[in-house]
Design a protein around this motif. Sequence first.
Motif: not given
Length: 431
Positions: A86-88, A212-222, A224-234
């Motif tokens: 999703h984040a990608l 589970g753990l998701l790793t990435t070197a890209t701030a934008a991917v992280a 978007r993943a952080t938003l997606a894991r909790q209802f799209g909330e900031e």
Amino acid sequence: MSRHAKLAAFGGSPAVSPRARDLPWPVIEDADRAAVLAVLDGDHLVSNADGPTRVSELEERWAAFCGTSHCVATSNGTTALTTALHALGVGAGDEVIVPALSFIATGLAPLHQSAIPVFADIDPVTMNIDPRSAADLITERTAAIIPVHLHGHPADMDAVDALAARHGLAVIEDAAQAHGATWRGKPVGSLGDAAAFSLQATKNLPTCGEGGLLTTATAAVAERATLARQFGEEMTAGRSRDYISHILGWNHKMNPVQAAFALSQLDRFADYEAARQRNVPPFLSRIAGLPGITVPTVQPGCTHTWHILRFRFDPEAAGLTGVTPAGFRRAVHRLLRAEGVPVSRYQVMPLPEQKVFTDRAGDSHGHPWARSAPPPRAPHPVATAVVDDSLTLQRRHLHPDAGDALEQYADGFEKVWDQLPTVRSMARALT
């Protein structure tokens, strides 16, 4: 053990003692209990608390462990894979290339994004994705490739990354079974655009259930993943929750109890991994000389973490005429289990033959299959052969004190191989 001892299946004494048949994993110590109780006695029972939690601590430590910039904790390894896709930006109508041999989650994750899994064959030695097979499957709809570091051995990431770069594909490592493995000196989890790890209780780095753990070197991917894991909330420290969903999201959070247990296990991870590197190779070396058996090996420049040990059986090499590989495997399975060697099949079919994929299961309208052109198909003879002719050893060898048990397992293998005429008779009957 004396040669030609009576097989346990026919009334002889088993080669493996009862205690060595089911070593506990994970190893739970007082430190793990204390870590969990500290969370229960504290203030933060959810990961969306204002300020640091054990979840954010785990994220920081795992990102550092993998040599990457960001880690996003999720509820399990499957949600880590789905969230990474999703984040990608992988979504409806896209095709995602996955190996034909893996746990079912690798194939299901694209479907949960309304994308279509396309199955490549595997390498016969590493049993990871064959980049040449993957290359034949690329179309204008291909958006991503998921190399799986199966059983703890890294996939050929040089070839995968080169293929992805030529075609503009996202690379998501499925590292569910490969905590601590390395490729050309670099840790898995840092070799693609994102990676997904599982902390399920059977894994080399476990939690007390699922995680589970998701790793990435890209701030934008992280982000978007952080938003997606909790209802799209900031969720911002120091600011009250506003309950505004900015993107499509889920409830894929990890809780601090899971994180605390995993952090405590991470404190001992290096010691446990060192013990596996001491215990497993001598066991494999001992049985590698038996005719007709192929044991796991380590490719140059790699670190294998030995999450699962898979053995392949070749009746011709064992001198068993008139026996099929499946018949040989069935006979060996029965005889080894009788000796107390806890081998199992693990997968019973390649992923492309799972009913969810052959029936093109989707939503109530048949999506994503109904709105897309038929995906490319490739033969997967290697994956089929591996499923037919192999058995696995799981979990028991992960215990740091498994050395003696593995010696007894080797006794069991040798005892069975000392009586190959009996194996031939059984295998012919089971073919």
